[in-house]
Write a protein that holds these residues in place. Structure first.
Motif, PDB file in Angstrom:
ATOM      1  N   GLY A  64      -8.449  16.724  -6.271  1.00 63.20           N
ATOM      2  CA  GLY A  64      -7.378  17.264  -7.096  1.00 63.20           C
ATOM      3  C   GLY A  64      -6.197  16.320  -7.144  1.00 63.20           C
ATOM      4  N   MET A  65      -5.390  16.422  -8.201  1.00 65.57           N
ATOM      5  CA  MET A  65      -4.303  15.471  -8.400  1.00 65.57           C
ATOM      6  C   MET A  65      -3.244  15.561  -7.303  1.00 65.57           C
ATOM      7  N   LEU A  67      -3.417  16.747  -4.158  1.00 60.18           N
ATOM      8  CA  LEU A  67      -3.909  16.256  -2.873  1.00 60.18           C
ATOM      9  C   LEU A  67      -4.104  14.746  -2.906  1.00 60.18           C
ATOM     10  N   THR A  68      -4.560  14.227  -4.049  1.00 59.74           N
ATOM     11  CA  THR A  68      -4.746  12.785  -4.179  1.00 59.74           C
ATOM     12  C   THR A  68      -3.428  12.040  -4.013  1.00 59.74           C
ATOM     13  N   LEU A  69      -2.393  12.511  -4.693  1.00 62.67           N
ATOM     14  CA  LEU A  69      -1.085  11.856  -4.604  1.00 62.67           C
ATOM     15  C   LEU A  69      -0.507  11.958  -3.197  1.00 62.67           C
ATOM     16  N   LEU A  70      -0.594  13.172  -2.602  1.00 62.21           N
ATOM     17  CA  LEU A  70      -0.059  13.358  -1.252  1.00 62.21           C
ATOM     18  C   LEU A  70      -0.831  12.516  -0.234  1.00 62.21           C
ATOM     19  N   GLY A  71      -2.162  12.518  -0.359  1.00 60.22           N
ATOM     20  CA  GLY A  71      -2.971  11.749   0.568  1.00 60.22           C
ATOM     21  C   GLY A  71      -2.743  10.254   0.426  1.00 60.22           C
ATOM     22  N   TYR A  72      -2.697   9.782  -0.811  1.00 58.56           N
ATOM     23  CA  TYR A  72      -2.542   8.342  -1.067  1.00 58.56           C
ATOM     24  C   TYR A  72      -1.198   7.829  -0.555  1.00 58.56           C
ATOM     25  N   PHE A  73      -0.119   8.459  -1.020  1.00 56.96           N
ATOM     26  CA  PHE A  73       1.206   7.959  -0.636  1.00 56.96           C
ATOM     27  C   PHE A  73       1.536   8.290   0.816  1.00 56.96           C
ATOM     28  N   GLY A  74       1.016   9.414   1.320  1.00 55.22           N
ATOM     29  CA  GLY A  74       1.236   9.739   2.724  1.00 55.22           C
ATOM     30  C   GLY A  74       0.578   8.735   3.651  1.00 55.22           C
ATOM     31  N   LEU A  75      -0.656   8.355   3.341  1.00 49.94           N
ATOM     32  CA  LEU A  75      -1.351   7.379   4.174  1.00 49.94           C
ATOM     33  C   LEU A  75      -0.734   5.990   4.040  1.00 49.94           C
ATOM     34  N   LEU A  76      -0.297   5.636   2.829  1.00 48.26           N
ATOM     35  CA  LEU A  76       0.395   4.357   2.662  1.00 48.26           C
ATOM     36  C   LEU A  76       1.666   4.304   3.509  1.00 48.26           C
ATOM     37  N   PHE A  77       2.408   5.402   3.501  1.00 49.72           N
ATOM     38  CA  PHE A  77       3.627   5.459   4.311  1.00 49.72           C
ATOM     39  C   PHE A  77       3.286   5.344   5.800  1.00 49.72           C
ATOM     40  N   GLY A  78       2.230   6.051   6.218  1.00 49.11           N
ATOM     41  CA  GLY A  78       1.823   5.990   7.611  1.00 49.11           C
ATOM     42  C   GLY A  78       1.402   4.590   8.036  1.00 49.11           C
ATOM     43  N   ILE A  79       0.666   3.900   7.164  1.00 48.89           N
ATOM     44  CA  ILE A  79       0.238   2.532   7.470  1.00 48.89           C
ATOM     45  C   ILE A  79       1.445   1.609   7.592  1.00 48.89           C
ATOM     46  N   HIS A  80       2.390   1.793   6.687  1.00 51.33           N
ATOM     47  CA  HIS A  80       3.586   0.945   6.725  1.00 51.33           C
ATOM     48  C   HIS A  80       4.353   1.150   8.028  1.00 51.33           C
ATOM     49  N   ARG A  81       4.463   2.403   8.456  1.00 53.61           N
ATOM     50  CA  ARG A  81       5.194   2.694   9.693  1.00 53.61           C
ATOM     51  C   ARG A  81       4.435   2.187  10.922  1.00 53.61           C
ATOM     52  N   ALA A  82       3.099   2.247  10.871  1.00 53.58           N
ATOM     53  CA  ALA A  82       2.283   1.896  12.038  1.00 53.58           C
ATOM     54  C   ALA A  82       1.702   0.495  11.954  1.00 53.58           C
ATOM     55  N   ARG A  83       2.208  -0.331  11.039  1.00 56.61           N
ATOM     56  CA  ARG A  83       1.576  -1.626  10.759  1.00 56.61           C
ATOM     57  C   ARG A  83       1.537  -2.551  11.978  1.00 56.61           C
ATOM     58  N   ASN A  84       2.422  -2.336  12.944  1.00 57.18           N
ATOM     59  CA  ASN A  84       2.440  -3.176  14.135  1.00 57.18           C
ATOM     60  C   ASN A  84       1.947  -2.444  15.376  1.00 57.18           C
TER      61      ASN A  84
END
Length: 235
Positions: A64-65, A67-84
């Motif tokens: 669904g749109m 969940l897709t948006l929340l999952g995509y941008f949420g995971l991107l944000f998480g990766i950015h925060r946890a990148r190190n």
């Protein structure tokens, strides 16, 4: 005190080097980031492809749109925060697997068309050949594509807004134009991102992997839309 250099095993792991040695060797550091990036990129592409195949094979429901948006941008944000941190790699696989799941409905739609399997194979082959050719060009020429950053970002924003508007407009021709713009922007972003690694602008292979994966994913889906539209128009 010993000098330290970044270890290829982790974005946050540091190992000692002999005292008096250089803290960083530019050429060696670039090679290390490229090697780690392409290794992780290969694994995530295979993982995402496996999830997409399972989605089609087992007819998993579309996310669904929202969940897709929340999952995509949420995971991107998480990766950015946890990148190190050590959580970066699992989050990268979570993102790429989620994107593979979100690709399922589009693959099902293309497969329902005459010659749908050939269309997917053509889009996949074209995407792979394009990425390899662009990467080889940047690595061979060492050309700096940093000047393209602002233009490409603006182009993707415009394409995103047009895609959202087309949800209500439902104009096939506009959708085809958007796919063409996204495909061209994705090609530019692959050049830009690879150049960014080669010229020292990106030293975190997790973020480099995510950037390249998203560009490859967007290029594939855009080509899939273009080839699928062309195939349906021939009927």
């Amino acid at each position: 005190m010993s000098d330290f250099q970044r270890s290829p095993a982790s974005p946050t792991t540091w190992t000692p080097t002999p005292a008096g040695g250089s803290v960083f060797s530019q050429g060696a550091d670039v090679t290390r980031v490229l090697r780690n990036t392409y290794a992780l990129l290969s694994m995530t592409l295979l993982f995402s492809g496996a999830i997409a195949t399972a989605t089609v094979s087992y007819q998993w429901p579309a996310p669904g749109m929202l969940l897709t948006l929340l999952g995509y941008f949420g995971l991107l944000f998480g990766i950015h925060r946890a990148r190190n941190s050590g959580m970066a790699i699992p989050l990268v696989f979570a993102l790429t697997g989620f994107m593979g799941w979100s690709l399922g409905p589009m693959l099902n739609a293309v497969l329902s068309l005459p010659g749908g399997a050939n269309t997917i194979a053509l889009a996949l082959g074209t995407t792979g050949a394009t990425f390899l050719a662009l990467s080889a060009y940047v690595l061979a020429t060492k050309k700096d594509f940093s000047f393209m950053g602002g233009f490409l970002f603006a182009g993707m924003i415009v394409a995103l807004l047009a895609a959202v508007a087309n949800i209500w407009l439902q104009m096939p021709v506009l959708g085809l134009v958007i796919s063409g713009v996204v495909a061209l922007a994705s090609i530019g972003l692959i050049l830009y991102e690879t150049s960014n690694i080669v010229h020292g602008g990106e030293r975190n292979y997790v973020m480099a992997t995510v950037s390249l994966f998203v560009s490859i994913f967007n290029l594939f889906t855009s080509l899939l839309s273009i080839f699928g539209f062309a195939g349906s128009s021939d009927d």
